[in-house]
Motif scaffolding. Structure first.
Motif, PDB file in Angstrom:
ATOM      1  N   ALA A   1     -86.676  62.241  67.074  1.00  0.00           N
ATOM      2  CA  ALA A   1     -87.230  61.219  67.966  1.00  0.00           C
ATOM      3  C   ALA A   1     -86.554  59.868  67.723  1.00  0.00           C
ATOM      4  O   ALA A   1     -86.206  59.153  68.664  1.00  0.00           O
ATOM      5  CB  ALA A   1     -88.738  61.110  67.762  1.00  0.00           C
TER       6      ALA A   1
ATOM      7  N   ILE B   1     -94.046  56.128  66.177  1.00  0.00           N
ATOM      8  CA  ILE B   1     -94.093  57.587  66.273  1.00  0.00           C
ATOM      9  C   ILE B   1     -95.161  58.071  65.305  1.00  0.00           C
ATOM     10  O   ILE B   1     -95.024  57.902  64.086  1.00  0.00           O
ATOM     11  CB  ILE B   1     -92.734  58.213  65.920  1.00  0.00           C
TER      12      ILE B   1
ATOM     13  N   ILE C   1     -94.993  57.453  70.605  1.00  0.00           N
ATOM     14  CA  ILE C   1     -94.493  58.825  70.717  1.00  0.00           C
ATOM     15  C   ILE C   1     -95.431  59.718  69.926  1.00  0.00           C
ATOM     16  O   ILE C   1     -95.695  59.442  68.752  1.00  0.00           O
ATOM     17  CB  ILE C   1     -93.050  58.935  70.181  1.00  0.00           C
TER      18      ILE C   1
ATOM     19  N   LYS D   1     -96.964  62.461  67.591  1.00  0.00           N
ATOM     20  CA  LYS D   1     -96.543  63.290  66.473  1.00  0.00           C
ATOM     21  C   LYS D   1     -97.776  63.717  65.689  1.00  0.00           C
ATOM     22  O   LYS D   1     -98.546  62.869  65.247  1.00  0.00           O
ATOM     23  CB  LYS D   1     -95.603  62.500  65.554  1.00  0.00           C
TER      24      LYS D   1
ATOM     25  N   ALA E   1     -88.552  66.228  70.675  1.00  0.00           N
ATOM     26  CA  ALA E   1     -88.154  64.950  70.077  1.00  0.00           C
ATOM     27  C   ALA E   1     -87.150  64.237  70.977  1.00  0.00           C
ATOM     28  O   ALA E   1     -87.214  63.010  71.162  1.00  0.00           O
ATOM     29  CB  ALA E   1     -87.562  65.186  68.694  1.00  0.00           C
TER      30      ALA E   1
ATOM     31  N   GLY F   1     -88.090  60.780  72.847  1.00  0.00           N
ATOM     32  CA  GLY F   1     -87.269  59.619  72.488  1.00  0.00           C
ATOM     33  C   GLY F   1     -86.647  58.969  73.707  1.00  0.00           C
ATOM     34  O   GLY F   1     -86.650  57.737  73.844  1.00  0.00           O
TER      35      GLY F   1
END
Length: 404
Positions: free
Chosen positions: A56, A156, A178, A180, A343, A347
């Protein structure tokens, strides 16, 4: 009528050329905004590590600094990595070169070129909460962001990390999230980085465990992560062919578990595998904890349910039973192909969101499409296993009928 000299006429022509050159450059400057629209992106990873984080970071960096894409954009980017999650932004001293070298890393395409092949996080991580009510360091955080010249923070992480990102957004800082978490329990997205690799680890370890379980005719109880959501245990158990799967969303009855195991005894099967999520609990009881110490996000460490279940089974049935805690093995190793792909997509989506000024939002996968959702909708609640759709409460396993 006065006549201009040759020198005067040459100076006039030169002035005209310089004027038009100035107009041209100004036009290009306004149209492309090379200097006016340069932005500094800070990217960090928070909470527990997992495979896919490096990927990412790589694709945030590559997408932001891609020269071909840059020629088509109205802005350019500089990317720095923040080490050790939110702690890096809190502890860094922007006026100290040694501190800057410790907590910040300039990133470019060459530096991150191979990162997606590796597990963990090259930037490091922590469970630091800058908005911890007992130790609020939000003013330090804001001051450091300003001194470092950061325009956007890409965070993230899971619910805790993204919760801090949302708090930062409410204070006026541009943030993008993001998803995770190996627990795959984030609301607003069908997938979170790290989940697929963790399921593969569970499957591979149980495949190995079967040989010794069969050799000794033993029952093995395997404990997976999953504080509140049982996705890891459920999918890991389904993929590995576990006989019984216990998840936090449905408290279990030990008498029923033992009955299911006794029914299997005497058939051609010489062993049984049980998969239990760390947050699973017997009816009327609470989760098992390994330590009462509370982290900065208010969590205690769970664990010990596998040993409890194994001891109870052996004591009630006299069937030889062992337990195994997979623990941090689920976070380790290289990312699976699916996690590398997600990822990459997340990203790239994060940079698109920055360009489109979609701040205070999280990249998301919904019904196979990449989109984004407000951060405020992703925190404060979790995506839990729907036990009506996905769980057989009588057999303590995944459903055997899918289309209702």
């Amino acid at each position: 009528m006065l006549k201009a000299s040759r020198k005067q006429m040459a100076r006039a022509r030169q002035g005209t050329e310089e004027y038009y050159q100035f107009i041209y450059l100004t036009s290009e400057f306004i149209n492309h905004g090379r200097l006016l629209m340069k932005m500094k992106i800070a990217v960090l990873t928070g909470g527990g590590d997992c495979p896919g984080l490096n990927g990412a970071v790589k694709w945030v960096t590559k997408s932001a600094t891609d020269q071909w894409l840059g020629s088509k954009r109205s802005m350019s980017f500089e990317v720095i990595g923040i080490t050790d999650g939110w702690r890096g932004l809190v502890d860094v001293d922007p006026d100290d070169p040694k501190s800057l070298a410790k907590y910040t890393r300039p990133l470019d395409e060459e530096i991150v070129r191979t990162w997606d092949r590796y597990g963990g996080t090259n930037l490091g991580t922590s469970r630091t909460n800058p908005f911890n009510p007992k130790n609020d360091r939000s003013e330090i955080l804001l001051d450091n962001i300003k001194k470092l010249g950061i325009d956007v923070v890409v965070a993230i992480g899971g619910e805790d990390t993204l919760g801090a990102a949302y708090s930062l957004h409410k204070l006026g800082i541009k943030t993008v999230g993001i998803p995770k978490t190996i627990d795959n329990d984030l609301v607003g997205t069908d997938y979170s980085i790290g989940f697929d690799t963790a399921v593969n680890v569970i499957t591979e370890e149980i495949d190995r465990l079967r040989t010794t379980a069969g050799s000794h005719s033993r029952i093995f109880v395997v404990e997976t992560m999953g504080r509140h959501a049982g996705w890891l245990a459920l999918h890991g158990g389904e993929c590995s062919g576990a006989y019984i799967i216990l998840i936090p969303e449905h408290p279990f009855n030990l008498d029923e578990i033992c009955t299911l195991l006794q029914e299997r005894k005497g058939r051609e099967i010489r062993y049984a595998i049980l998969v239990v999520s760390e947050g699973a609990k017997p009816v009327g009881q609470k989760e098992f904890i390994t330590s009462s110490k509370i982290d900065e996000f208010g969590h205690v460490a769970l664990g010990g349910i596998a040993k409890f279940v194994a001891d109870e089974i052996e004591g009630r049935t006299s069937l030889e039973t062992r337990h195994l805690i997979l623990s941090h093995l689920q976070r380790g190793g290289t990312p699976s192909a699916h996690d590398r792909l997600m990822a990459r997509w997340f990203g790239i989506a994060a940079v698109d969101m920055i360009i489109n000024e979609d701040f205070g939002r999280m990249a998301s996968l919904q019904r196979g499409e990449i989109t984004s959702v407000p951060l405020k909708e992703c925190i404060g609640k979790l995506k839990l296993v729907d036990t009506v759709k996905y769980y057989d409460k009588e057999r303590y396993n995944g459903r055997r009928s899918i289309i209702s």
